[in-house]
Design a protein around this motif. Sequence first.
Motif, PDB file in Angstrom:
ATOM      1  N   PRO A 292      38.886  15.101  11.274  1.00 29.06           N
ATOM      2  CA  PRO A 292      38.476  16.132  10.634  1.00 29.06           C
ATOM      3  C   PRO A 292      38.052  16.058   9.328  1.00 29.06           C
ATOM      4  N   PHE A 293      37.346  16.971   8.911  1.00 29.98           N
ATOM      5  CA  PHE A 293      36.858  16.515   7.296  1.00 29.98           C
ATOM      6  C   PHE A 293      37.538  17.393   6.458  1.00 29.98           C
ATOM      7  N   ALA A 294      38.113  18.475   6.748  1.00 36.76           N
ATOM      8  CA  ALA A 294      38.908  19.623   5.809  1.00 36.76           C
ATOM      9  C   ALA A 294      39.999  18.871   5.223  1.00 36.76           C
ATOM     10  N   PRO A 295      40.809  18.381   5.811  1.00 32.99           N
ATOM     11  CA  PRO A 295      42.005  17.542   5.042  1.00 32.99           C
ATOM     12  C   PRO A 295      41.613  16.492   4.365  1.00 32.99           C
ATOM     13  N   LEU A 296      40.794  15.764   4.745  1.00 28.60           N
ATOM     14  CA  LEU A 296      40.254  14.575   3.660  1.00 28.60           C
ATOM     15  C   LEU A 296      39.609  15.241   2.246  1.00 28.60           C
ATOM     16  N   VAL A 297      38.802  16.327   2.425  1.00 25.75           N
ATOM     17  CA  VAL A 297      38.344  17.062   1.287  1.00 25.75           C
ATOM     18  C   VAL A 297      39.601  17.555   0.420  1.00 25.75           C
ATOM     19  N   ALA A 298      40.537  18.278   1.025  1.00 27.77           N
ATOM     20  CA  ALA A 298      41.801  18.899   0.259  1.00 27.77           C
ATOM     21  C   ALA A 298      42.436  18.049  -0.169  1.00 27.77           C
TER      22      ALA A 298
END
Length: 353
Positions: A292-298
């Motif tokens: 997933p992308f969202a945890p990487l951005v967060a």
Amino acid sequence: MTLRRPCHADTHPDRRRVLALAAGAIGAAIAVPGADARAQLGAGLPAAPAARAAGRQAGHGRDRHGRDRIALTTVSLRALVALHGRTGPQAPLALVDTPRFVRKTFGLAHVELWSLQFAAETDAYCAALGQAARAQGCPICNIQLDGPYDLSHPDPARRTGAEAYAMGWVRRAAIAGSAAIRINTDAGAPGERLDPGVLVAPLRRIADYGAALGVRILVENHIGASRDIPALARLADAVDHPNLATLADWGNSPEPDFRARLADLALLTPRLGLVSAKGLHFDGAGTHVEYPFAPLVAATEAAGYRGLYSIELFTTDAPPDPLPAIRAMIAGIENALIAPTTPATTPATRILP
């Protein structure tokens, strides 16, 4: 399982802090649906060193959110842009036209170029690339330098030649108006390792040259030995040059466990200059398969990064139509930057609205 790995980070206070931030961001992005990870974890945090100094990099002089923090590398367009500028029916787009294409097709304000797609290496060609980017309001944020050079080669003469090759491309990056250039630390040959005794001196000289020309030098977890992220972080620390930063590639990690991958990537954030937001495979619903992308951005935002996320689609074969996947990644990253985390977008790998 623990989020921290037994490596040099365990004895480095700054790295311990970064790992703790990453661990907290994972929890906020995965286990606390509806929480705004930036507001929870990023408020009041001092900016990371790379973020404080990033005014030299295109567009990094202010706190920016959303689409203006997203770039696209022309690696993602290799079904449209041929290697070495060989345009034709199967690859109709010239590299010089990619700033306009990226701006008009996706509404993005930054483009990243791949050196293997350059049609020429002349000053005039590089100047034309820069002029096209400026004309479209889509500046070049980085050049990804690949080619016949190996700074880790066992033969000192080959290493000297590799340094000269890299220097030549730093100059081309300056002529094109690129904010940065990614230099490979090795060529991916079997048995190579990131030896500070071999690499520190040439990387410092390259960084000095880049500073004189206004081009930031980036080292990435890219191929071969550089995929060892703790070793790459140690190398960047050993070089310790204000004009050398790290480039974190989401996809180039040997860690199969997602939380371990996040913890590894967190090691690059203290000197982070650019994020390669890599997408690999998507299903028919627009869901990214591998992670997933969202945890990487967060996690990256929580560490103080306020720079660019450059979308890169890369698998063995170029996608025949990369546009849907690019649009899906733009939506996912933009949502992660400006919208609260929600159960619909974060626990799964869904990146389409």
